[in-house]
Scaffold this motif. Structure first.
Motif, PDB file in Angstrom:
ATOM      1  N   TRP A 154     -20.708  -4.047  -8.506  1.00  0.00           N
ATOM      2  CA  TRP A 154     -21.393  -2.779  -8.809  1.00  0.00           C
ATOM      3  C   TRP A 154     -20.386  -1.751  -9.318  1.00  0.00           C
ATOM      4  O   TRP A 154     -20.753  -0.832 -10.039  1.00  0.00           O
ATOM      5  N   TRP A 155     -19.146  -1.890  -8.907  1.00  0.00           N
ATOM      6  CA  TRP A 155     -18.112  -0.933  -9.318  1.00  0.00           C
ATOM      7  C   TRP A 155     -17.009  -1.645 -10.111  1.00  0.00           C
ATOM      8  O   TRP A 155     -16.857  -2.861 -10.008  1.00  0.00           O
ATOM      9  N   ASP A 156     -16.231  -0.858 -10.835  1.00  0.00           N
ATOM     10  CA  ASP A 156     -14.991  -1.385 -11.397  1.00  0.00           C
ATOM     11  C   ASP A 156     -14.078  -1.695 -10.219  1.00  0.00           C
ATOM     12  O   ASP A 156     -14.014  -0.910  -9.271  1.00  0.00           O
ATOM     13  N   PRO A 157     -13.386  -2.820 -10.246  1.00  0.00           N
ATOM     14  CA  PRO A 157     -12.472  -3.063  -9.129  1.00  0.00           C
ATOM     15  C   PRO A 157     -11.270  -2.125  -9.248  1.00  0.00           C
ATOM     16  O   PRO A 157     -10.694  -2.001 -10.322  1.00  0.00           O
ATOM     17  N   VAL A 158     -10.964  -1.444  -8.163  1.00  0.00           N
ATOM     18  CA  VAL A 158      -9.818  -0.541  -8.186  1.00  0.00           C
ATOM     19  C   VAL A 158      -8.951  -0.851  -6.982  1.00  0.00           C
ATOM     20  O   VAL A 158      -9.444  -0.895  -5.861  1.00  0.00           O
ATOM     21  N   TRP A 159      -7.688  -1.122  -7.232  1.00  0.00           N
ATOM     22  CA  TRP A 159      -6.777  -1.371  -6.124  1.00  0.00           C
ATOM     23  C   TRP A 159      -6.033  -0.105  -5.806  1.00  0.00           C
ATOM     24  O   TRP A 159      -5.603   0.617  -6.724  1.00  0.00           O
ATOM     25  N   PRO A 160      -5.865   0.195  -4.513  1.00  0.00           N
ATOM     26  CA  PRO A 160      -5.103   1.398  -4.167  1.00  0.00           C
ATOM     27  C   PRO A 160      -3.685   1.274  -4.716  1.00  0.00           C
ATOM     28  O   PRO A 160      -3.199   0.163  -4.936  1.00  0.00           O
ATOM     29  N   LYS A 161      -3.078   2.406  -4.915  1.00  0.00           N
ATOM     30  CA  LYS A 161      -1.762   2.463  -5.538  1.00  0.00           C
ATOM     31  C   LYS A 161      -0.807   1.411  -4.966  1.00  0.00           C
ATOM     32  O   LYS A 161      -0.585   1.360  -3.762  1.00  0.00           O
ATOM     33  N   GLY A 214       0.812  -1.227   0.000  1.00  0.00           N
ATOM     34  CA  GLY A 214       0.000   0.000   0.000  1.00  0.00           C
ATOM     35  C   GLY A 214       0.835   1.262   0.000  1.00  0.00           C
ATOM     36  O   GLY A 214       1.277   1.752   1.036  1.00  0.00           O
ATOM     37  N   GLU A 215       1.058   1.794  -1.183  1.00  0.00           N
ATOM     38  CA  GLU A 215       1.988   2.925  -1.316  1.00  0.00           C
ATOM     39  C   GLU A 215       1.537   4.159  -0.553  1.00  0.00           C
ATOM     40  O   GLU A 215       2.353   4.947  -0.103  1.00  0.00           O
ATOM     41  N   ASP A 216       0.213   4.315  -0.447  1.00  0.00           N
ATOM     42  CA  ASP A 216      -0.284   5.528   0.200  1.00  0.00           C
ATOM     43  C   ASP A 216      -0.080   5.502   1.712  1.00  0.00           C
ATOM     44  O   ASP A 216      -0.217   6.524   2.374  1.00  0.00           O
ATOM     45  N   ASN A 217       0.221   4.335   2.249  1.00  0.00           N
ATOM     46  CA  ASN A 217       0.499   4.227   3.677  1.00  0.00           C
ATOM     47  C   ASN A 217       1.988   4.240   3.978  1.00  0.00           C
ATOM     48  O   ASN A 217       2.398   4.612   5.058  1.00  0.00           O
ATOM     49  N   ARG A 218       2.780   3.791   3.021  1.00  0.00           N
ATOM     50  CA  ARG A 218       4.207   3.623   3.286  1.00  0.00           C
ATOM     51  C   ARG A 218       4.940   4.959   3.261  1.00  0.00           C
ATOM     52  O   ARG A 218       4.614   5.848   2.471  1.00  0.00           O
ATOM     53  N   VAL A 219       5.935   5.037   4.128  1.00  0.00           N
ATOM     54  CA  VAL A 219       6.863   6.164   4.024  1.00  0.00           C
ATOM     55  C   VAL A 219       7.957   5.668   3.081  1.00  0.00           C
ATOM     56  O   VAL A 219       8.659   4.713   3.394  1.00  0.00           O
ATOM     57  N   LYS A 220       8.039   6.305   1.927  1.00  0.00           N
ATOM     58  CA  LYS A 220       8.834   5.712   0.855  1.00  0.00           C
ATOM     59  C   LYS A 220      10.300   6.151   0.829  1.00  0.00           C
ATOM     60  O   LYS A 220      11.090   5.623   0.060  1.00  0.00           O
ATOM     61  N   SER A 221      10.620   7.144   1.652  1.00  0.00           N
ATOM     62  CA  SER A 221      12.019   7.581   1.716  1.00  0.00           C
ATOM     63  C   SER A 221      12.152   8.394   2.991  1.00  0.00           C
ATOM     64  O   SER A 221      11.152   8.747   3.601  1.00  0.00           O
ATOM     65  N   PRO A 222      13.367   8.728   3.415  1.00  0.00           N
ATOM     66  CA  PRO A 222      13.497   9.596   4.591  1.00  0.00           C
ATOM     67  C   PRO A 222      12.787  10.924   4.322  1.00  0.00           C
ATOM     68  O   PRO A 222      12.841  11.444   3.201  1.00  0.00           O
ATOM     69  N   LEU A 223      12.102  11.409   5.321  1.00  0.00           N
ATOM     70  CA  LEU A 223      11.345  12.645   5.153  1.00  0.00           C
ATOM     71  C   LEU A 223      11.696  13.642   6.240  1.00  0.00           C
ATOM     72  O   LEU A 223      11.912  13.267   7.387  1.00  0.00           O
ATOM     73  N   LYS A 224      11.729  14.882   5.858  1.00  0.00           N
ATOM     74  CA  LYS A 224      11.955  15.954   6.827  1.00  0.00           C
ATOM     75  C   LYS A 224      10.751  16.876   6.793  1.00  0.00           C
ATOM     76  O   LYS A 224      10.265  17.235   5.729  1.00  0.00           O
ATOM     77  N   ARG A 225      10.315  17.224   7.988  1.00  0.00           N
ATOM     78  CA  ARG A 225       9.107  18.054   8.070  1.00  0.00           C
ATOM     79  C   ARG A 225       9.391  19.447   7.514  1.00  0.00           C
ATOM     80  O   ARG A 225      10.432  20.046   7.804  1.00  0.00           O
ATOM     81  N   VAL A 226       8.454  19.962   6.724  1.00  0.00           N
ATOM     82  CA  VAL A 226       8.593  21.339   6.242  1.00  0.00           C
ATOM     83  C   VAL A 226       7.429  22.204   6.686  1.00  0.00           C
ATOM     84  O   VAL A 226       7.570  23.396   6.910  1.00  0.00           O
ATOM     85  N   GLY A 227       6.259  21.597   6.827  1.00  0.00           N
ATOM     86  CA  GLY A 227       5.087  22.373   7.264  1.00  0.00           C
ATOM     87  C   GLY A 227       4.997  22.383   8.769  1.00  0.00           C
ATOM     88  O   GLY A 227       5.958  22.069   9.477  1.00  0.00           O
ATOM     89  N   LYS A 228       3.834  22.765   9.255  1.00  0.00           N
ATOM     90  CA  LYS A 228       3.590  22.735  10.688  1.00  0.00           C
ATOM     91  C   LYS A 228       3.547  21.284  11.135  1.00  0.00           C
ATOM     92  O   LYS A 228       3.224  20.391  10.357  1.00  0.00           O
ATOM     93  N   ARG A 229       3.815  21.058  12.405  1.00  0.00           N
ATOM     94  CA  ARG A 229       3.703  19.706  12.946  1.00  0.00           C
ATOM     95  C   ARG A 229       2.295  19.169  12.732  1.00  0.00           C
ATOM     96  O   ARG A 229       1.329  19.824  13.063  1.00  0.00           O
TER      97      ARG A 229
END
Lengths: 55, 728, 259, 439
Positions: C129-136, B104-119
């Motif tokens: 009912w929907w197209d199957p879509v897997w998260p990235k 799940g790419e949207d959950n993973r931290v994909k590289s070292p990150l440094k904060r730039v915005g507010k905490r």
């Protein structure tokens, strides 16, 4: 729907069902075919050029 | 005009008929259906050779063996490993969903990150590992320069295993004692064992497999307690041998549902119930005389429990009839291999010492401590034997200071970790401020009670860094994230399985090359250590983590590498125990909230289908959650029909839940499976980190409850909070 | 003519052991590339080939009891393969195999009329009912052994038919004609941590299910409708067995249909 | 401006007024088409159907329009087979209504299926055991028949009729019409029946399941019968509506009376059969599956005993009794009430046999399913109504639908010649013109 479709089986249900279907389609087809052929021939003979009453 | 129209008509009709008799429409019809069968936006998985790779799951403390099915190099399914003695091929739904936590790419931290915005704003910039480590070295180096080594703290899920030990060693070398482990029910049991047997650093385990009577005081044995898969199997084994499971709990949990006897005890009175059963056993002289003869203090204990906990006396407060108490206590004592167990829910809150003592005494009375089917005191694994190192002055000075969480000294000198004191300690500057915090495999921003206070504490800490692989709540509030590999991408030794009786070491192995620019935390620690100072570097003689691990495991490596685990199934604990019965027990603190204002009691509800630990529930697991728990984005709290009636609440309708800690919008689920006056609130929801498959769904119960200090151990004794519920 | 290798694969689920943990559901989803959405709380729009039902004895606190009941596709045989769904599918997209007893579903054939769903009293059939879509990134988890389904069609539990195919291939490559009992197990059976699910050939006396289905507490869901399902349940609790079918108030649990 | 296309001897409203009507109906049609496109492009997630409610408002609409469209086959059957020649005065309209109903049904089916592009698999990969296959085949064939029956009517348009080929074709088709009508009746018998069979064969659904003869459950025969009985009522109702809109009498009373009488007797006999079927189901069949019939009508928010009473008594026996009595038919109010109730009754029956079937839980631990259509479903269901208005309006304006119209509404010869002249007589209320509303 055709004997060459793989789910076709030569059993009583297919014979009755598809028999009925092709029979009905046959009548419709023949009927329409007859009408069209007759019409072509009638028209060639010049019928209907005047306003006949046909009701 | 007429000609045109007629020829137009003729052309149209002729054209239509002409087209129909050509193969074109039929071909198009066929093609379009073939297209619909191969829509380009419906993925087609790549084929390849099926192969399996065994490993160990580290998503919880269960230590289960897994077998990862791969297509060429691509893991496609996680299954249980048959050969593994803990789970014997079984697997829980979190383990089964494990690949979603990898991919799940949207959950993973994909590289070292440094904060730039507010905490907490989630604005980070990508940095290189070189930069990231330099950043850490500079920050930590500066702290040391200011002679403030002790102001570095670390929160971690475990203190065991090579990676955690490396971090611990780093903390010590750096000059800080503030390595804080997240709490567990074992902490309180450990204190009870210390008090009764004088044994410290004992690991408490339960020999469920050989027990024929399991008496549980609110433990979610089938809700994720201990090593979950092992518990499911133990329950089935109990079923097969027609043993008994009795569950004391105000709510009809899965465990209570599977129990042969459900004792709907008033929440918070479990310890009283247990002591009452002790009283029955003593009164009826059903106790194991062999054991009690060797133990001391039975007389004092006897007078203490008979005076205070006679069933008749306790029936009203616990809500369990005296004859039921007597009957259960009798059948428990008469069972061949009975075992009593505590640790509420999935066991991530320690609970009061009173409760732990009560169940330890109950086990002692039936003489099952260190006996077949009973409670075992096993020893911690001791394979990590690294050379001593020399601290420099800065470290030595730092190590003179007391811990920030007040553990290991003073009043709570026997308690190892007190994370529940951490937020207060930071906010109130107990003795010194916390200048830097490292978080490894923990998500305190989410899992610690009283979220609001925790957030304030975090805001006060000038530098927070996380090793999290996921964009969890703590990572969101960090200044720097140095993402670890996930469990399928790295080596890791797992030296125990929670609550398991036999010595066990599992080896998690990389089954896939790291997908992203992540680094094993062990390596990160070694690299930082090597650069901060010579003395710290001296404590880390290894080239990298893998070298360290191989050296540490020594001769065990070969077997672990080939089999994935090592165990000694013939192990039995020492048969003699010097047991001393207590003659007085301090009462557990009352839960927070005014009874007059808050008419109800809120208890957190654990479920095996919602992971409430530091990892958020993956989508597959969330999909199994009932609509009586989560509906759309609303959490449902359970109440009894009587409660609903008295408050004018309707099933599945919205309501406002309020506790002294906060307020939340919820829906109610009316069920007979919960005691009147009690509100059951699911744990593990209400994330604001992670992706949209879990974030913003429901409310985090930790935002509504606080912690309570046990007077003897200092551990968190809270099991709920007073609450009120009103229609929205 | 009946082949002597004919099988009737089926399941026996011990409800006394089932803890409702949900592993079977996820074992199924992850094996069969079942799609998922952000919101899966509308359960009647949520594809769960294996679904764990939860129901109570209807009594009030504290006499309440709960039962969990995992419900895969029942692979109904009906009478002579006349299962509720197979008989109604207009496009022959679902079929009853007399060789294995498995009710198949051909995704590329189905055109989504949903008649089979209406026919199934177990609600074992699910519509896309929907197209199957897997998260990235998550489409990497998809197994090539089961094709992902497209929008607009019906899908359901296949008893992990692809596992039978793989087991057959293996058996043939080793010169065996028969697949061993342990070589073909469904994903849910394999994953169940409580060991509550047993899978095998119901008509093979050597298989565990053959013995278990004869348990005095064994029953099937909605037997009275004549669906002749191939999933058996075992429960020592009378009220659970009674919940397995419909009874008039005066009828005793377990009264069988005449035919 | 379109006077050249208007049949001889009748009067029509002005062209702008006509266009206004078409525009209004067209707007509704466009709304429906928009919803239809949404559904085709985005999929059936645009509906409120779910895995428990896979069959919903569309299938009901399908069954309902086909039931009320049954007037076409039954009046055809009566005219061509039984020889009730008076019915020639209403048969054109019945055929038109049938054509509209059946084309709508086919369109709705095309929207309803999840993979419209593969819809033809129902023919190609036909499972002859499925009632739905029977429905699809007979429906399509009968639609062809209806097209054949409608075609000569179109060709009788004043302009088209001048083309000799069309004129001859019309003539020849009229000659052979009995053959088509007979085929149509045969096909209708099966597809009306198989639509009933759709629910009746569901042996997993004790609410719907019925025993029967061979492969056909009793609902098969009940559906055919009810379509034959109630269909003509819709023909009468639609005629009444058109007469109201145009302000003219279009069909002589004896024709209506004949149709109403036949319909009434059909309804009465149907009701007897239906009540017998219901009683057997309630007292024998459902209990044999462990269901007390009261269960089907209680413990839920919507389906109560009222629905049974409404269907069987108020919208069944009552209109039947009105129509079998001479007095009832003679009273304009009673006749109209009867046909309205009858149309509601047959639609309600179809509703029960689709939506209630889906709603009733079967597993003891399952719960009632609820469903409320989305706007897209409503729009696509109303779409055929708008389409019907347009097609009826065009057909009525340009085709000699009602042979008795000229006789019943004589016009002055000079008026007939005044092609472009604005008509002042007609008072068609455009806003209220919804002649083919089926609900």
């Amino acid at each position: 729907m055709f004997p060459f479709n793989f789910e076709w089986i030569w059993d009583i249900s297919h014979l009755v069902f598809m028999g009925g279907l092709w029979y009905a389609l046959g009548i419709i087809g023949t009927g329409m075919g007859y009408c069209i052929i007759k019409t072509i021939s009638d028209t060639a003979q010049g019928k209907g050029a005047h306003h006949d009453e046909h009701h | 005009m007429k000609i045109d129209r007629r020829s137009f008509l003729a052309f149209g009709v002729g054209g239509a008929v002409g087209t129909a008799i050509t193969p074109l429409p039929w071909k198009l019809m066929d093609d379009s259906s073939i297209w619909s069968q191969n829509w380009p936006w419906t993925p087609v998985p790549l084929d390849g050779a099926i192969n399996y790779q065994p490993s160990v799951c580290t998503l919880c403390k269960g230590g289960c063996g897994i077998n990862v099915r791969k297509i060429d190099d691509r893991p496609v399914k996680i299954e249980g490993l048959k050969a593994n003695p803990i789970n014997k091929g079984g697997i829980c739904l979190l383990g089964l969903s494990g690949l979603q936590l990898l991919y799940g790419e949207d959950n993973r931290v994909k590289s070292p990150l440094k904060r730039v915005g507010k905490r907490g704003s989630g604005k980070f910039k990508k940095i290189s590992w070189q930069q990231a480590i330099t950043e850490m070295v500079e920050k930590l180096g500066a702290i040391r320069l200011k002679a403030q080594s002790h102001t570095l703290a670390c929160i971690s899920e475990t203190e065991l295993g090579t990676t955690a030990s490396l971090i611990g060693r780093f903390m010590t070398a750096f000059g800080s004692k503030n390595y804080i482990r997240t709490p567990s029910f074992l902490d309180s049991l450990e204190a009870a064992i210390l008090k009764t047997t004088g044994t410290s650093a004992a690991q408490v385990a339960f020999d469920f497999e050989n027990s024929d009577y399991i008496l549980s005081f609110g433990s979610g044995l089938l809700e994720g307690w201990g090593s979950p898969v092992r518990m499911f199997m133990a329950n089935s084994a109990l079923e097969d041998k027609k043993g008994t499971l009795a569950q004391a709990e105000p709510r009809l949990s899965n465990t209570a549902a599977k129990a042969d006897k459900w004792l709907p005890v008033n929440p918070g009175t479990e310890a009283d119930l247990a002591f009452s059963m002790c009283a029955v056993i003593i009164q009826k002289a059903l106790y194991n005389t062999n054991f009690t003869a060797a133990a001391t203090g039975l007389e004092g204990f006897k007078s203490f429990v008979t005076a205070n906990y006679a069933p008749e006396k306790i029936a009203k407060s616990t809500g369990i009839k005296a004859e039921v108490i007597t009957r259960i206590a009798t059948s428990f004592a008469k069972a061949k291999n009975p075992v009593a167990v505590c640790g509420k829910g999935s066991g991530d809150t320690p609970g009061s010492l009173k409760e732990s003592l009560a169940i330890v005494c109950l086990n002692a009375l039936v003489g099952n401590i260190n006996k077949k089917g009973g409670l075992w005191l096993t020893s911690e694994p001791d394979y990590i034997k690294w050379p001593e190192f020399i601290n420099d002055d800065a470290s030595t000075a730092g190590l003179q200071k007391n811990r920030i969480d007040s553990a290991q000294s003073g009043k709570y000198k026997d308690t190892r970790f007190l994370l529940n004191n951490f937020a207060d300690a930071v906010l109130d500057d107990y003795e010194y401020p916390v200048n830097a915090l490292m978080v490894y495999r923990a998500n305190p921003m989410y899992t610690m009670p009283d979220s609001e206070k925790v957030k304030k504490a975090f805001e006060k800490i000038p530098f927070v860094m996380s090793f999290s692989s996921y964009m969890d709540e703590t990572a969101l509030y960090s200044d720097l994230i140095l993402p670890d590999h996930v469990f399928l991408e790295r080596y890791e030794d797992i030296p125990f399985a929670s609550g398991y009786t036999k010595p066990y070491i599992g080896l998690a192995r990389p089954v896939v090359d790291p997908l992203f620019d992540t680094m094993n935390t062990g390596d990160v620690i070694i690299q930082i250590a090597k650069r901060i100072s010579n003395s710290i570097a001296g404590a880390f003689p290894w080239k990298d983590y893998e070298t360290c691990l191989k050296e540490t495991l020594g001769s065990m490596w070969a077997q672990l590498e080939s089999q994935g685990f090592m165990t000694d199934q013939s192990y039995t604990p020492p048969s003699t125990v010097n047991f001393t019965f207590p003659d007085k027990i301090a009462d557990a603190p009352a839960i927070e909230g005014d009874r007059g204002k808050y008419l109800l009691t809120l208890v957190p509800v654990d479920s095996i289908r919602i992971n409430c630990g530091y990892i958020a529930n993956p989508p597959f697991a969330t999909k199994t959650v009932d609509d009586t728990v989560l509906f759309e984005n609303d959490i449902l709290v359970e109440i009894n029909p009587a409660t609903a009636k008295s408050l004018g609440l309707r099933d599945r309708k919205k309501a406002v839940l309020e506790t002294p800690k906060g307020k939340a919008s919820v829906r109610v689920f009316i069920t007979d499976g919960i005691m009147p006056g009690v509100v059951g609130m699911p744990k593990g929801l209400g994330h604001f980190g992670y992706d949209s498959y879990i974030a913003d769904k429901g409310v985090n119960v930790n935002a509504l409850i606080g912690s309570l200090e046990d007077p003897e151990t200092g551990l968190d004794a809270a099991w709920g909070i007073r609450a009120k519920l009103s229609p929205a | 003519m009946k082949d002597f290798h004919e099988k009737k694969y089926g399941m026996v689920i011990d409800l006394d052991k089932c803890t409702g943990c949900g592993s079977c559901m996820v074992a199924c989803m992850s094996e069969n590339n079942v799609p998922f959405k952000e919101d899966e709380t509308k359960k009647r729009l949520s594809i769960t080939w294996m679904k764990v039902y939860k129901f109570t004895n209807g009594k009030s606190f504290p006499e309440t009891e709960v039962c969990y009941l995992p419900r895969p596709c029942m692979h109904c045989e009906g009478h002579g393969g006349h299962s509720p769904c197979v008989s109604v599918c207009p496009a022959t997209a679902t079929d009853y195999s007399t060789e294995t007893g498995i009710v198949s579903q051909i995704y590329t054939r189905c055109f989504g009329c949903r008649y089979c769903m209406g026919a199934c009293p177990y609600h074992a059939r699910y519509f896309n009912w929907w197209d199957p879509v897997w998260p990235k990134g998550m489409e990497k988890q998809l197994s090539p052994n089961v094709s992902p389904r497209m929008r607009g069609i019906v899908e359901k539990c296949s008893f992990c038919y692809h596992r039978l195919q793989l087991a057959k291939e293996k058996a043939y490559s080793e010169g065996r004609r028969e697949v061993r009992e342990n070589e073909y197990q469904t994903s849910c059976t394999q994953g169940c941590p409580a060991g509550a699910i047993t899978f095998g050939d119901l008509i093979n006396p050597k298989h565990e299910v053959y013995k278990l289905k004869k348990d005095q507490n064994a029953f099937r869901l909605l037997e009275r409708l004549g669906t002749n399902p191939k999933v058996y349940y075992i429960s020592s609790r009378e009220w659970v067995r009674r919940a397995g079918d419909n009874y008039l108030a005066h009828e005793k649990t377990g009264k069988k249909q005449n035919h | 401006m379109d006077s050249a296309l208007i049949p001889v001897g009748v009067k029509r409203c002005s062209f702008p007024k006509f266009m206004l009507l078409l525009g209004a109906a067209g707007a509704v049609l466009a709304w429906g088409v928009f919803a239809m496109l949404l559904i085709w492009i985005k999929g059936l997630n645009q509906t409120n159907m779910n895995d428990y409610y896979g069959f919903a408002i569309w299938i009901w609409a399908d069954l309902a329009v086909i039931a009320i469209g049954g007037g076409a086959f039954f009046s055809g059957f009566l005219k061509y087979i039984v020889g009730k020649d008076e019915l020639k005065n209403i048969i054109n309209y019945a055929v038109l209504l049938g054509f509209i109903c059946y084309s709508s049904a086919l369109l709705i089916l095309a929207i309803d299926i999840g993979q419209p592009l593969r819809g033809w698999f129902i023919f190609w990969h036909a499972n002859v055991h499925s009632m739905l296959t029977e429905v699809a085949f007979c429906l399509t064939c009968y639609f062809i028949v209806l097209t054949i029956e409608y075609l000569p009517l179109v060709l009788e348009n004043r302009k088209l009729d001048k083309i000799p080929f069309f004129h001859n074709l019309t003539h020849n088709m009229h000659e052979t019409m009995a053959v088509f009508a007979a085929t149509g009746a045969f096909l209708s018998f099966f597809h009306q029946g198989s639509l009933g069979g759709v629910a009746g064969v569901l042996f997993g659904r004790p609410f719907a399941f019925r025993e029967g003869v061979l492969i056909w459950p009793w609902t098969f025969f009940l559906f055919t019968w009810s379509a034959a009985a109630f269909g003509p009522c819709f023909t009468i109702l639609a005629t009444k509506i058109l007469e109201k809109v145009t302000g003219k009498t279009l069909v002589k009373f004896n024709v209506i009376d004949l149709l109403a009488r036949i319909s009434g007797w059909m309804m009465l006999t149907y009701m007897i059969a239906k009540i017998a079927d219901t009683a057997y189901w309630a007292f024998v069949l459902a209990p044999s599956k462990g269901f007390d019939v009261g269960f089907f009508y209680t413990n839920n928010e919507f389906y109560g005993w009222w629905i049974l009473i409404l269907e069987l008594v108020i919208c069944g026996i009552v209109p039947a009794l009105i129509l079998v009595t001479k007095k009832g038919r003679a009273s304009k109010t009673a006749l109209t009430t009867a046909v309205v109730l009858a149309v509601i009754g047959v639609c309600l029956n179809r509703w029960v046999m689709v939506l209630q079937v889906m709603a009733v839980p079967v597993m003891s631990f399952d719960t009632w399913a609820t469903y409320c259509p989305s706007w897209q479903e409503v729009a696509t269901t109303i779409l055929p109504v708008a389409y019907a208005v347009i097609l009826i309006a065009i057909s009525y304006r340009y085709l000699p639908i009602f042979p008795q119209e000229a006789e019943l509404n004589p016009i002055a010869p000079e008026e007939a010649l005044a092609d472009e002249q604005e008509s002042t007589e007609e008072t068609a209320d455009v806003a209220g013109a919804e002649p083919a509303a089926q609900t």
